[in-house]
Design an enzyme around this catalytic site. Structure first.
Site: not given
Length: 248
Positions: A49, A51, A194
């Site tokens: 994935r 984001d 992040r």
């Protein structure tokens, strides 16, 4: 027959890679175009994935078809149909049991940060005006390689069975006008990069000593780590696979 697609995308217009019920995703757009070209419903499985707003310089996905396809022609047709912010680099045949997600042995990300206002990087890098002690940030980044459990950097609501990751590289480099964080691991947790960048930046701003990184990781508490930095500075840059998955 199973095929891999290698692609890249600029993530600003998308709610991440994975299909979402009420938002546009890269996966949805690619499945729609593949289905149109092959004239049958095609579902694809991505390597992982990203984001909402995150970019990918290299992403892989796999799909299955009943008969062989012309890879070069398929690449041409897809690139003609896809929007300008998604590009196909290659399509190639793989073993029937090859899996874009589970066969990946390493993944690499970059986080781009600029410290001078630049009108041309506003969608490509995070603008942070504050002075940063990069040596301290790199000392803290090196400590990441000492640990396996990174629950402190993961979103709390996630369906993973383990928070263990093997980080092989974590370092900041000045690259022209950008400060770029490079990180490579066998796998990543949701929001992990992040959150790591946010923690390292706080150390670079002298809000905490370098030793703070050890306290954060040992706490296994997301609340102890730094703020999740903006998505638009993050890039998935590489995914590695065993050589034997490809059928020449």
């Amino acid at each position: 027959m199973r095929y891999f697609i290698e692609l890249s995308y600029f993530g600003k217009a998308y709610h991440g890679w994975q299909n979402q019920p009420d938002s546009i995703s890269v996966q949805e757009v690619l499945e729609e175009k593949l289905t149109k070209v092959l004239r049958s419903r095609i579902d694809i499985v991505g390597a992982g994935r990203t984001d909402a707003g995150v970019h990918a310089k290299q992403m892989f996905a796999h799909f299955d078809v009943a008969t062989p396809i012309d890879e070069d022609l398929m690449k041409y047709k897809l690139n003609s149909m896809l929007p300008k912010d998604i590009a196909i680099a290659e399509i190639f045949r793989v073993r029937e049991d090859a899996h874009a997600r589970f066969d990946a042995t390493a993944r690499s990300y970059e986080y781009h940060l600029v410290q001078e206002k630049d009108a041309f990087s506003k969608d490509f890098a995070w603008f942070l005006r504050h002075h940063l002690e990069v040596d301290k940030m790199n000392e803290a980044a090196a400590a990441l390689l000492e640990y396996k459990n990174f629950k402190c950097f993961s979103k709390s609501r996630t369906d993973v069975h383990t928070y263990n990751c093997r980080i092989d590289r974590a370092e900041w480099k000045q690259e022209q006008d950008k400060l770029v964080f490079h990180i490579t691991a066998d796998r990543f947790l949701r929001n992990m990069v992040r959150a790591i960048v946010g923690t390292l930046v706080e150390i670079g701003q002298n809000k905490y000593p370098v030793s703070h990184i050890h306290e954060v990781i040992k706490s296994e508490d997301r609340g102890k780590a730094g703020t999740s930095v903006p998505a638009h500075g993050l890039y998935l840059t590489g995914i590695e696979y065993p050589d034997n998955i490809r059928i020449n």
